[in-house]
Design a protein around this motif. Sequence first.
Motif, mmCIF file in Angstrom:
data_model
loop_
_atom_site.group_PDB
_atom_site.id
_atom_site.type_symbol
_atom_site.label_atom_id
_atom_site.label_comp_id
_atom_site.label_asym_id
_atom_site.label_seq_id
_atom_site.Cartn_x
_atom_site.Cartn_y
_atom_site.Cartn_z
ATOM 1 N N GLN A 120 7.578 -4.305 -16.096
ATOM 2 C CA GLN A 120 7.557 -2.861 -16.343
ATOM 3 C C GLN A 120 8.356 -2.107 -15.279
ATOM 4 O O GLN A 120 9.119 -1.189 -15.589
ATOM 5 N N ALA A 121 8.173 -2.492 -14.011
ATOM 6 C CA ALA A 121 8.857 -1.803 -12.927
ATOM 7 C C ALA A 121 10.359 -2.052 -12.974
ATOM 8 O O ALA A 121 11.150 -1.131 -12.740
ATOM 9 N N THR A 122 10.766 -3.257 -13.296
ATOM 10 C CA THR A 122 12.187 -3.577 -13.341
ATOM 11 C C THR A 122 12.870 -2.851 -14.494
ATOM 12 O O THR A 122 13.968 -2.292 -14.328
ATOM 13 N N ILE A 123 12.235 -2.832 -15.642
ATOM 14 C CA ILE A 123 12.803 -2.094 -16.783
ATOM 15 C C ILE A 123 12.866 -0.611 -16.473
ATOM 16 O O ILE A 123 13.857 0.059 -16.780
ATOM 17 N N ALA A 124 11.835 -0.088 -15.824
ATOM 18 C CA ALA A 124 11.855 1.319 -15.428
ATOM 19 C C ALA A 124 12.997 1.583 -14.456
ATOM 20 O O ALA A 124 13.729 2.569 -14.588
ATOM 21 N N GLY A 125 13.171 0.706 -13.481
ATOM 22 C CA GLY A 125 14.239 0.884 -12.504
ATOM 23 C C GLY A 125 15.626 0.777 -13.115
ATOM 24 O O GLY A 125 16.549 1.471 -12.696
ATOM 25 N N LEU A 126 15.785 -0.075 -14.100
ATOM 26 C CA LEU A 126 17.096 -0.269 -14.716
ATOM 27 C C LEU A 126 17.425 0.766 -15.784
ATOM 28 O O LEU A 126 18.567 1.240 -15.862
ATOM 29 N N PHE A 127 16.456 1.139 -16.617
ATOM 30 C CA PHE A 127 16.789 1.860 -17.847
ATOM 31 C C PHE A 127 16.055 3.179 -18.076
ATOM 32 O O PHE A 127 16.249 3.792 -19.116
ATOM 33 N N ARG A 128 15.227 3.624 -17.173
ATOM 34 C CA ARG A 128 14.550 4.892 -17.399
ATOM 35 C C ARG A 128 15.272 5.999 -16.648
ATOM 36 O O ARG A 128 15.864 5.733 -15.615
ATOM 37 N N LYS A 133 0.834 -1.218 0.000
ATOM 38 C CA LYS A 133 0.000 0.000 0.000
ATOM 39 C C LYS A 133 0.858 1.254 0.000
ATOM 40 O O LYS A 133 0.573 2.212 -0.719
ATOM 41 N N LYS A 134 1.919 1.257 0.800
ATOM 42 C CA LYS A 134 2.810 2.419 0.843
ATOM 43 C C LYS A 134 3.499 2.638 -0.513
ATOM 44 O O LYS A 134 3.638 3.771 -0.956
ATOM 45 N N ALA A 135 3.929 1.560 -1.160
ATOM 46 C CA ALA A 135 4.558 1.678 -2.484
ATOM 47 C C ALA A 135 3.563 2.244 -3.486
ATOM 48 O O ALA A 135 3.916 3.101 -4.307
ATOM 49 N N HIS A 136 2.318 1.776 -3.440
ATOM 50 C CA HIS A 136 1.281 2.246 -4.359
ATOM 51 C C HIS A 136 0.991 3.719 -4.126
ATOM 52 O O HIS A 136 0.908 4.510 -5.080
ATOM 53 N N ILE A 137 0.845 4.122 -2.877
ATOM 54 C CA ILE A 137 0.559 5.525 -2.547
ATOM 55 C C ILE A 137 1.709 6.423 -2.993
ATOM 56 O O ILE A 137 1.490 7.486 -3.577
ATOM 57 N N SER A 143 -1.454 1.179 -13.665
ATOM 58 C CA SER A 143 -2.021 1.027 -12.332
ATOM 59 C C SER A 143 -1.915 -0.425 -11.882
ATOM 60 O O SER A 143 -1.870 -1.341 -12.695
ATOM 61 N N PHE A 144 -1.858 -0.597 -10.578
ATOM 62 C CA PHE A 144 -1.798 -1.938 -10.003
ATOM 63 C C PHE A 144 -2.505 -1.916 -8.658
ATOM 64 O O PHE A 144 -2.624 -0.875 -8.019
ATOM 65 N N ASP A 145 -2.996 -3.072 -8.270
ATOM 66 C CA ASP A 145 -3.624 -3.200 -6.966
ATOM 67 C C ASP A 145 -2.552 -3.100 -5.893
ATOM 68 O O ASP A 145 -1.461 -3.637 -6.057
ATOM 69 N N GLY A 184 -0.576 -7.717 -6.970
ATOM 70 C CA GLY A 184 -0.684 -6.571 -7.865
ATOM 71 C C GLY A 184 0.672 -5.991 -8.223
ATOM 72 O O GLY A 184 0.928 -5.619 -9.370
ATOM 73 N N MET A 185 1.550 -5.925 -7.220
ATOM 74 C CA MET A 185 2.898 -5.424 -7.479
ATOM 75 C C MET A 185 3.667 -6.378 -8.399
ATOM 76 O O MET A 185 4.345 -5.932 -9.321
#
Length: 178
Positions: free
Chosen positions: A76-84, A39-43, A62-64, A69-70
Amino acid sequence: VAYLMIPIVLSIMALLLFTLRNQFESDLGSYGSLDEIAKKAHISAEDLKRSAYQGNSFDIGSFDPTIQGMLSKFPQATIAGLFRPFIWEVNNVAMLISGVENTVLLFALIFAIIKARMRLIRIIMTDYFMLFCVVFSVLFAFSIGISTSNFGSLVRFKIPFLPFFTFFLFKVIFDRKN
């Protein structure tokens, strides 16, 4: 023998971590529950998408706010963390530097995969430091990619795993045995 020990050691570590978490759950407060962490990560991710950041944010979708959900956003999150930020998402000079760095890392990963081919798994599984580098980098990238949607924050949060990820890439690319 080492391959047989890995599942045993991982199982013992998981059991130990689960026991410790249960033991200290009340002391950890909201960080004692995996659902609360989700919940904290989503917020946090939703907060950083606001227009106040003037287009310096990204959206992995969006994710639950649950563990499932995470995990549904793991790629998507891993690619964002590595390459964005990607080079085409650049809005200023600081982002340009980060965009060029990420492009170099992406091409280095592609080159490492092409160079090592099927030996990549063997390289990772036979060298425990390389295994650590990959696991740490991927898990850290996922955690910041899922909880951060602001490019400025993302670039700063990437700092702890970048040396390990870069070392892994250099080892695969420049190792004479490959």
